[in-house]
Design a protein around this motif. Sequence first.
Motif, PDB file in Angstrom:
ATOM      1  N   LEU A 179       3.867   0.306 -14.068  1.00  0.00           N
ATOM      2  CA  LEU A 179       4.387   0.568 -12.727  1.00  0.00           C
ATOM      3  C   LEU A 179       5.403  -0.525 -12.377  1.00  0.00           C
ATOM      4  O   LEU A 179       5.196  -1.365 -11.503  1.00  0.00           O
ATOM      5  N   TYR A 180       6.520  -0.504 -13.102  1.00  0.00           N
ATOM      6  CA  TYR A 180       7.505  -1.577 -12.988  1.00  0.00           C
ATOM      7  C   TYR A 180       8.166  -1.616 -11.612  1.00  0.00           C
ATOM      8  O   TYR A 180       8.507  -2.685 -11.105  1.00  0.00           O
ATOM      9  N   ASP A 181       8.368  -0.448 -10.998  1.00  0.00           N
ATOM     10  CA  ASP A 181       8.987  -0.439  -9.679  1.00  0.00           C
ATOM     11  C   ASP A 181       8.088  -1.110  -8.644  1.00  0.00           C
ATOM     12  O   ASP A 181       8.557  -1.821  -7.753  1.00  0.00           O
ATOM     13  N   VAL A 182       6.771  -0.904  -8.769  1.00  0.00           N
ATOM     14  CA  VAL A 182       5.826  -1.550  -7.857  1.00  0.00           C
ATOM     15  C   VAL A 182       5.819  -3.058  -8.083  1.00  0.00           C
ATOM     16  O   VAL A 182       5.805  -3.848  -7.138  1.00  0.00           O
ATOM     17  N   ALA A 183       5.836  -3.471  -9.351  1.00  0.00           N
ATOM     18  CA  ALA A 183       5.842  -4.896  -9.676  1.00  0.00           C
ATOM     19  C   ALA A 183       7.071  -5.586  -9.092  1.00  0.00           C
ATOM     20  O   ALA A 183       6.976  -6.667  -8.496  1.00  0.00           O
ATOM     21  N   SER A 233       0.815  -1.222   0.000  1.00  0.00           N
ATOM     22  CA  SER A 233       0.000   0.000   0.000  1.00  0.00           C
ATOM     23  C   SER A 233       0.845   1.268   0.000  1.00  0.00           C
ATOM     24  O   SER A 233       0.492   2.264  -0.634  1.00  0.00           O
ATOM     25  N   LYS A 234       1.987   1.251   0.699  1.00  0.00           N
ATOM     26  CA  LYS A 234       2.824   2.447   0.739  1.00  0.00           C
ATOM     27  C   LYS A 234       3.395   2.782  -0.631  1.00  0.00           C
ATOM     28  O   LYS A 234       3.485   3.950  -1.020  1.00  0.00           O
ATOM     29  N   SER A 235       3.745   1.752  -1.407  1.00  0.00           N
ATOM     30  CA  SER A 235       4.337   1.975  -2.726  1.00  0.00           C
ATOM     31  C   SER A 235       3.330   2.537  -3.719  1.00  0.00           C
ATOM     32  O   SER A 235       3.691   3.322  -4.596  1.00  0.00           O
TER      33      SER A 235
END
Length: 302
Positions: free
Chosen positions: A282-286, A216-218
């Motif tokens: 949203l590659y960083d989230v993945a 959730s924070k990301s």
Amino acid sequence: MAPIKEVVSYCDHLHNMYYDKQGEFCKRCDKCFPGLGLVSITERKFDIDPVHGALGCRHCIRCPKGFYSDSLSFDRCLPCKDCRAVGRSETQMCTPKQNAICGEIKPLKPGSNSHTTIVSISVGSFVVLVVALAVIIYKCLNNQRRQENYHEDSSNSDSDKSLMSTEVSSLSYSKSTLETDGPTDSVEDVNSVVKEFKQKYDQRMEFTEIDASMISKSIAANSRFYKIGIHLGIPDDDIQIIIANNKDVESQAYKTLIKWRQLKASEATVLTFIDTIVLLDLYDVALKFCNLHNQRTLNMAS
């Protein structure tokens, strides 16, 4: 518009219904055409009867610049995809009736005049200049010191040389650190991690509250959770209610994912969430979700 056959005592505007006084039944509101979207709940201009519910419908407005709606629906206008934010070219502009389409990421070619190349060369040149200037200043000071201490023993000279070597090495290290600083994960690397993740876990593995709390924070940054929620099939009105009831953005993101679990039940799977955030670039989230989930799995096994 034909009336709803089922007798309903309360006509809920959140489900796009209103009370017809003449017929004494609930009627369904008209959907917005492509290029139009419903106004938010806070902008409704009709009364709500405590017994029968809504006495009117929210009206449709033209999607403003940067938003679109490509279907006949009860949804609000969606934000357009920002191709530049993910380092891609725009092959189709966003219009009120269609989203933008992004092209592939193109690697920099030798001799490219891109802004990134110019900035990298400028930074590298600046660091080299600083190192050279430091060496020149040091040599000047060292020569002056040798002249003033001409009669001192050679041990002092060895100490000076050692000091010079240490300072130049320190400056060289700073230069190397500056030139190599920055993100190292490419889109290809992320896709490889995601592919391995999807092969490792069951397609039916449900998205849990722990997963929601973990990520959730990301997705709270820049209100990413709103776009994710819309693509997961959560009605815009439900997300607006969550935002209104939770002032903390991270809580809004968490409650949005929990709402998805409630609405979709067993269809709310981990792999569906992964596919959605990859679709939204949203590659960083993945990458973060896959790594955290793998680590949690290892901790539970040990």
